[in-house]
Enzyme design. Structure first.
Site, PDB file in Angstrom:
ATOM      1  N   ALA A 241       0.770  -1.244   0.000  1.00  0.00           N
ATOM      2  CA  ALA A 241       0.000   0.000   0.000  1.00  0.00           C
ATOM      3  C   ALA A 241       0.802   1.296   0.000  1.00  0.00           C
ATOM      4  O   ALA A 241       0.286   2.332  -0.406  1.00  0.00           O
ATOM      5  CB  ALA A 241      -0.955   0.009   1.191  1.00  0.00           C
ATOM      6  N   CYS A 361       3.651  -0.008 -12.648  1.00  0.00           N
ATOM      7  CA  CYS A 361       3.981   1.192 -13.415  1.00  0.00           C
ATOM      8  C   CYS A 361       5.233   0.929 -14.241  1.00  0.00           C
ATOM      9  O   CYS A 361       6.180   1.713 -14.254  1.00  0.00           O
ATOM     10  CB  CYS A 361       4.161   2.404 -12.512  1.00  0.00           C
ATOM     11  SG  CYS A 361       5.407   2.203 -11.208  1.00  0.00           S
TER      12      CYS A 361
END
Length: 414
Positions: A241, A361
């Site tokens: 997270a 990403c």
């Protein structure tokens, strides 16, 4: 202005030689000029290192070599500062860095650059693409093998965007409220496809951020949460997270849900807590937890699981150019193995019929498509079309362009 050059050189040295991260070494209070010099010198590292290798017979102290990189970038890429001023400020900066005796050396090298006393590789010659695009050869080859030379060239030619992407915190205000504040200060902005805004950071924008009315969040980060499409009143797990942007967004969308945010490192877990406090996200439980290790009470306990996995981050190279200086092909192999460990653990935490979203990403097939195949064929989850603003078959890839980082997202159901 010498202090900007000196500080940029110091930070550059920390990033390149001490493996620090450009997004953290400066901090939010770094002057704009220092940040411009730092990120620009990192972006042009390959090109400028080639030039300096031609002009410097014996490498000086690391911080002076860093200062030369900053100076070469400024001479070749900053148009609104005269060459004489760049050279003069770099000479003075050497003194601020405790290397005043190196001032004459800095002056001599930068004057050679000013006079273009070097030769770059000719088109078609070995090393041309790396120097021309100022990117490591492994990255260029990776793009060419993956997308072909023509598309790779388009990706490499994408300019750097210098604005920020924000979203409004619906727990505290409305988009209309924020728009009114921005309009009152004539702040230009553009809406994004994921419901955020793209704009230049101003004092008003920074104040809105400080008050928790907005947050900086990339479009790809928002899209991963939108792909998860969490339902209010459910149990939701964000397995990796930190720094907390996705967990906070999930919390905002589902204020009656229980959101569990896991992070391996205690100091990064504190980042999640601070993020949640600023955004008034009160339903997040932060756990210091290795995502690859079994947590018995998690098994079969969550309706939604997000695995925004640690990755090579190669899709973010325009905003964080130092990622290309710290990654290699061996890193990609190790990361893909870690990602599969995380995914296998995450799948065991889903309730029957629960949803898992995997996102990165980066741009490599080992970390993206091959892991999606692993989720489907090895873990037995079924691909599912995502409720996002783009057509998809359960997977979606964005190449770096405009305000978008390169990223990959895939949705599955148990």
């Amino acid at each position: 202005m010498k202090k900007y050059f000196a500080e940029a050189a110091r930070l550059f040295d920390e990033v390149v030689r001490k493996d620090a991260y450009s997004g953290r070494v400066g901090g939010k209070d770094t002057p704009a000029m220092t940040e411009r010099l730092l990120l620009g010198a990192l972006e042009k590292f390959v090109r400028d290192d080639y030039i300096l290798h031609e002009l410097v017979e014996k490498r000086p102290a690391p911080v002076i070599y860093a200062l030369l990189h900053v100076g070469v970038y400024a001479l070749l890429d900053i148009d609104n500062v005269p060459d004489y001023a760049v050279i003069s400020e770099c000479v003075e900066a050497a003194g601020l860095l405790g290397k005043r005796q190196a001032g004459s050396f800095v002056n001599a090298v930068l004057r050679k650059v000013q006079r273009r006393e070097y030769a770059l590789p000719a088109p078609g010659s070995p090393g041309y693409a790396a120097v021309h695009y100022s990117k490591p050869e492994f990255f260029i080859k990776l793009l060419e093998d993956r997308f072909g030379k023509e598309k790779a060239a388009l990706i490499l030619a994408e300019p750097v965007e210098d604005g920020v992407h924000i979203r409004v915190n619906s727990l505290l205000c409305t988009p209309e409220t924020v728009a009114g504040i921005l309009d009152a200060h004539a702040t230009e902005r553009q809406p994004s496809e994921v419901g955020g805004m793209y704009l230049r950071p101003t004092d008003e924008v920074r104040e809105l951020f400080k008050e928790g009315m907005i947050t900086y969040q990339s479009p790809s980060s928002m899209l991963a949460v939108q792909a998860l499409a969490p339902t209010n009143g459910t149990r939701i797990l964000d397995l990796c997270a930190a720094p907390g942007g996705k967990a906070v967004y999930i919390s905002e969308l589902c204020p009656s849900s229980e959101v569990v945010a896991c992070e391996l490192h205690p100091h990064r877990a504190e980042l999640i807590r601070a993020y949640a406090k600023r955004m008034h996200a009160g339903n997040i439980t932060v756990r210091v937890q290795d995502g690859t290790q079994r947590v018995p009470e998690f098994e079969g306990a969550f309706d939604h699981v997000l695995v925004d996995a640690p990755c090579s981050c190669l899709g973010t190279y325009r905003r964080h150019p130092d990622v290309l200086l710290r990654k290699s092909l061996s890193d990609i192999t190790a990361l893909s193995e870690l990602q599969r460990e995380l995914l296998a653990r995450a799948a065991s935490y889903l309730k029957s019929g629960g949803v898992l979203v995997y996102s990165t990403c980066t741009l490599t097939k080992e970390e993206n498509e091959q892991n999606a195949e692993f989720i489907e064929h090895e873990l037995g989850l079924k691909p599912e079309v995502m409720p996002i603003p783009f057509d998809n078959d359960g997977r979606y890839t964005v190449l770096p362009h405009g305000i978008w980082d390169g990223f990959f997202v895939a949705r599955f159901r148990a």
